[in-house]
Design a protein around this motif. Structure first.
Motif, short mmCIF file in Angstrom:
data_model
loop_
_atom_site.label_atom_id
_atom_site.label_comp_id
_atom_site.label_asym_id
_atom_site.label_seq_id
_atom_site.Cartn_x
_atom_site.Cartn_y
_atom_site.Cartn_z
N LEU A 152 10.18 -30.84 12.28
CA LEU A 152 10.65 -32.19 11.95
C LEU A 152 12.13 -32.16 11.63
O LEU A 152 12.88 -33.10 11.93
N PRO A 202 10.15 -36.73 17.18
CA PRO A 202 8.91 -36.94 16.40
C PRO A 202 8.79 -38.42 16.01
O PRO A 202 9.78 -39.04 15.63
N ILE A 203 7.59 -38.95 16.15
CA ILE A 203 7.34 -40.34 15.73
C ILE A 203 6.65 -40.35 14.37
O ILE A 203 7.01 -41.07 13.48
N SER A 204 5.64 -39.53 14.25
CA SER A 204 4.94 -39.46 12.96
C SER A 204 4.28 -38.10 12.83
O SER A 204 4.02 -37.43 13.81
N ASP A 205 4.02 -37.73 11.60
CA ASP A 205 3.24 -36.50 11.38
C ASP A 205 1.92 -36.86 10.73
O ASP A 205 1.75 -37.94 10.17
N GLU A 206 0.97 -35.99 10.86
CA GLU A 206 -0.34 -36.18 10.23
C GLU A 206 -1.03 -37.47 10.69
O GLU A 206 -1.57 -38.22 9.89
N LYS A 207 -0.97 -37.74 11.98
CA LYS A 207 -1.62 -38.94 12.51
C LYS A 207 -3.13 -38.77 12.46
O LYS A 207 -3.68 -37.78 12.90
N ILE A 265 1.79 -33.10 14.68
CA ILE A 265 2.99 -33.91 14.94
C ILE A 265 2.76 -34.75 16.19
O ILE A 265 2.23 -34.26 17.19
N GLY A 319 4.81 -37.34 18.86
CA GLY A 319 6.17 -37.70 19.21
C GLY A 319 6.31 -38.16 20.66
O GLY A 319 5.33 -38.48 21.32
#
Lengths: 257, 257
Positions: B134, B146-151, B161, B163
Motif C-alpha cells: 500500500l 490500490p482501491i481498498s484493502d480487506e474487502k 488488497i 485495486g
DNA sequence: ACGTCGATCTCGAAC
DNA sequence: GTTCGAGGTCGACGT
C-alpha cells in the motif's frame, strides 16, 4: 536445583545438562532474538525458560498462555559465557531458524531428568462420535443403516458416514464435535450436490453435533438439510457399553472353548 | 524456591501464591484430568507445571513443544490438600472447561513475582507485506493503484488488497508470507469468481509471496492467475524508508511552525 | 457475544 | 521429502 547462581556457576551446569539431554528450567532476566520465518526482538525482562530433552525451547513471559519465543523439538543447542551474559543458542534447520537467549541474571536454575511414561488419552474426537454411531445407528434414527464411512468424493472431500434410511433414501452424515457452524452446513451441501451429480436417488443430509451455532438452523432449512442433536454423553454411553460387551464376549468365548 | 517440599508445606504456599497472583512453577509427579471441549486423562508422570499470574496454566511433559494439558488465561484457580494428594483445579467458563491436576510428589516449588516490561517486536507479518504494498504499489507493478484493502466478499472471505491496473482492469491480490500453496491459489480463484458474479469487468488475480510451493506454478496458469514474487527484504526496505520519511515529515512540520 | 483469519502456528498422516 | 488438514488449536480484530 540452584538458587541465584552466578553466570559462572551456571555455565558448566547448563552445558552439561544440554549434552546429557536433561531438562533445563531457568528463571532469570533475559533478552531474546529470533531470526527465521519471521524475526523478533524481545527486550530485557524476567522470564521462565524451558529447554527439554528433545531440543524444544520455550520462553514464557509472566502473562499469556503462549510462549513469547520458542523453538520446536529437534533443534541444536549451544551455550556460551560471554563476559556479562550467558548466551543460549537454539538452531533449527529446515526451515532455518535461530533463537538467541541472553541472560544477565539467573534467579533459579533447575536441571532434571524427568521420567514420564504416563499414557495420555484424549476422548470424544469426531472419530469417537463416528464409532458410536456406527456401533449404534439408532443414535441417528430408527432404521438408519450405515453403508460406509470415510467415503471419498474426490473434489468435494470426505463424507463422515454414508448410509441409507428406512425408506431407502441415501443419508449423508456430517459430524461435528462442537456446535455446528454455517461452514459445516455448506460443506454438507457440497457433498450432497457432488453425489447428486453422480447418482439419481433421493438423498438426505444430516448434521450430527451436540448443538448448532447461531443462525445455522434456518440455514439448514433453506439448504434442505437436517440436524440430529447428539450429546457427547450419549457417545460415551454407547462406547462404554460396547467395551463391556467386548469383555463379556471375551469371557463367553473363553467359556465356549 | 523450595526443594522437595512436602505436600503439607506446599499447600499453603501455593494457596497464597494463587491469591496473590504470583507465578507458580512446580516440578513434580502428577496426573491430569481435563473436561471441556473434549476430555482427557493423563496418567502419572513427572512434569513441569506453570501457573501464571493471569490464570493461565501449562502442564509440560519432558518432551514436545506443546503442553500436554493447559488452560488459557482468565480461569479460576483453587488448590486443595486431600490426604495423599495436592489437587489444583483450574476452571474456565465460556466455554466451560475444567482441568484437575493431582500431585503426589513435588520435587521443586517456585513462587515468583516476575517483572517483565520488555518490549516485543515481531517483524514481517502478512500485514507488513500489505503495508509495504500500500505504501509502494510499484512493488506489484508500474501503474498499480490500490482501491481498498480487506474487502469483504461475504461468503468467499476477505481480499487482502483490491485495486486497478494501468489498463483499468480490476486486480485482486492475495498475500502469503511463506511460499504460496495450492490452497492459496484456490482461495484467490474463489475470490475472483465471487466478484465476477457481481460485476462485469476484466479481473486479474495475483498471488504475492516470496516463493511458490511445488506444482503451484502450473496450477496458477490453469486457473488464469498470476504470481508476483516479493521478498521480505523488499518489504523491510519500503517500510524502513517510510518510517524515515515520517520522521523527516515531523521535522519539516516543526520547522514550518 | 459470534465469526473469520493469521500464526515463527504445531503435529501427524498420506502421498 | 512435501503437502494437506486438524487442533481442547490460540489470539486478534471486526460486527
Amino acid at each position: 536445583v540452584s538458587k541465584n547462581p552466578t553466570l559462572e556457576e551456571s555455565f558448566p551446569t547448563v552445558q552439561r545438562a544440554l549434552t546429557e539431554q536433561k531438562t533445563v528450567l531457568i528463571v532469570g532476566n533475559c533478552r531474546v532474538n529470533y531470526e527465521g520465518r519471521a524475526s523478533s526482538m524481545l527486550d530485557w525482562g524476567e522470564r521462565i525458560i524451558i529447554i527439554k530433552a528433545d531440543g524444544s525451547v520455550l520462553v514464557h513471559r509472566p502473562v499469556g498462555f503462549e510462549p513469547v519465543n520458542w523453538q520446536s523439538s529437534g533443534c541444536i543447542l549451544t551455550v556460551e559465557h560471554t563476559g556479562e551474559e550467558l548466551k543460549i543458542k537454539a538452531v533449527r534447520l529446515q526451515p532455518h531458524e535461530l533463537i538467541k537467549i541472553f541472560l544477565n541474571k539467573i534467579y533459579s536454575l533447575t536441571v532434571i531428568d524427568l521420567k514420564d511414561a504416563g499414557e495420555f488419552d484424549l476422548h470424544v474426537s469426531e472419530l469417537e462420535i463416528k464409532k458410536a454411531i456406527l456401533t449404534n445407528p439408532r443414535l441417528i434414527e430408527d432404521g438408519f443403516r450405515p453403508i460406509s464411512d470415510e467415503k471419498n468424493l474426490e473434489e468435494a472431500g470426505f463424507i463422515d458416514i454414508f448410509g441409507e434410511d428406512v425408506n431407502g433414501n441415501f443419508v449423508v452424515i456430517e459430524i461435528k464435535r462442537i456446535p455446528a457452524s454455517k461452514e459445516a452446513a455448506f460443506q454438507l451441501k457440497r457433498y450432497i450436490d457432488s453425489i447428486k451429480r453422480k447418482i439419481n436417488r433421493s438423498i438426505r443430509g444430516i448434521i450430527v453435533a451436540p448443538d448448532l451455532k447461531k443462525d445455522v438452523q434456518p440455514l439448514l432449512a433453506s439448504l434442505g438439510l437436517e440436524y440430529k442433536c447428539i450429546s457427547l454423553r450419549q457417545c460415551f454411553q454407547v462406547l462404554k457399553k460396547e467395551k463391556l460387551k467386548k469383555i463379556s464376549d471375551y469371557f463367553n468365548h473363553q467359556e465356549i472353548r
